[in-house]
Design a protein around this motif. Structure first.
Motif: not given
Length: 236
Positions: A13, A129, A140, A144, A149, A152
């Motif tokens: 991540d 992704n 991720r 974030t 995300d 991903s």
């Protein structure tokens, strides 16, 4: 943990940006070594061989920064050797056989592999992704908190991929063939929007891609001299 000297993000991540920051996580993670920084320092500093090793680099008052710095310094030496594809790039045009050359063309064209797997380490160091995220494993997004995300994960390097099985962030695929079969006919993603186009690869194309991917494997770091160097460093 090889070829990571220039990696801008670590972990799937990307939650840390240096090998030093990465090194402390397994030491303190509750499901791994589950120690506090003071406990780590106490354990290391209580060992005469570590005392001598740090004293050799003029560190007498050992801190957590010194410990993770030493781990990261070692990890930066873990560089894999030249590959068959490196030889081809350097002008040895016969380094690749016919199947490998066909696989190279698929990799860089309709296979779309090089969209993410680029550069010397065959990774863009970005997050994508590909449909492997789940509601309990958002990748991720956890870092974030950006909706785009969700699902991903960091693009892994393909340099020296062989020997790092199983594949994907959750180890769901036992072989590279399974990965390619997944990319050929990917299911709908559970979370987020997948970037994959179904490749609809034929079996002979998968075979050629695997042949090319084999050319990205070089020698693993030679650690044979480390034991003797360590003994020399810590000997009274």
């Amino acid at each position: 943990m090889v070829n990571l000297q220039e990696a801008p993000h670590l972990f799937w991540d990307g939650r840390v940006q240096s090998l030093e920051a990465q090194a402390i996580e397994p030491l303190t993670n509750p499901i791994e070594m589950d120690m506090t920084p003071p406990e780590i320092v106490s354990r290391v500093a209580s060992q005469p061989h570590y005392q001598r090793a740090f004293a050799a680099i003029e560190v007498d008052d050992i801190r957590i920064e010194d410990i993770v710095g030493a781990i990261a310094a070692f990890e930066r030496t873990l560089v894999t050797g030249p590959t068959v594809f490196d030889r081809w790039l350097q002008g040895e045009k016969d380094a690749l056989n016919a199947a490998q050359k066909r696989g190279r063309m698929i990799f860089f064209t309709r296979g779309q592999c090089a969209i993410c797997h680029i550069g010397n380490s065959f990774t863009d160091h970005e997050f994508h992704n590909v449909g492997t995220g789940t509601a309990n494993d958002l990748g991720r997004f956890v870092v974030t908190q950006q909706a785009e995300d969700q699902g991903s994960f960091k693009t892994p390097s393909l340099r020296n991929w062989k020997g790092r099985e199983p594949f994907m962030h959750d180890g769901r695929f036992a072989s590279m063939r399974e990965v390619l079969q997944f990319y050929s006919d990917p299911p709908a993603p559970e979370v987020g929007e997948s970037e994959l186009d179904p490749l609809e690869l034929e079996e002979d194309e998968i075979a050629d891609l695997l042949a090319f991917l084999e050319t990205l494997n070089g020698a693993w770091p030679d650690l044979s001299g480390y034991a003797a160097a360590w003994e020399k460093l810590v000997s009274p």
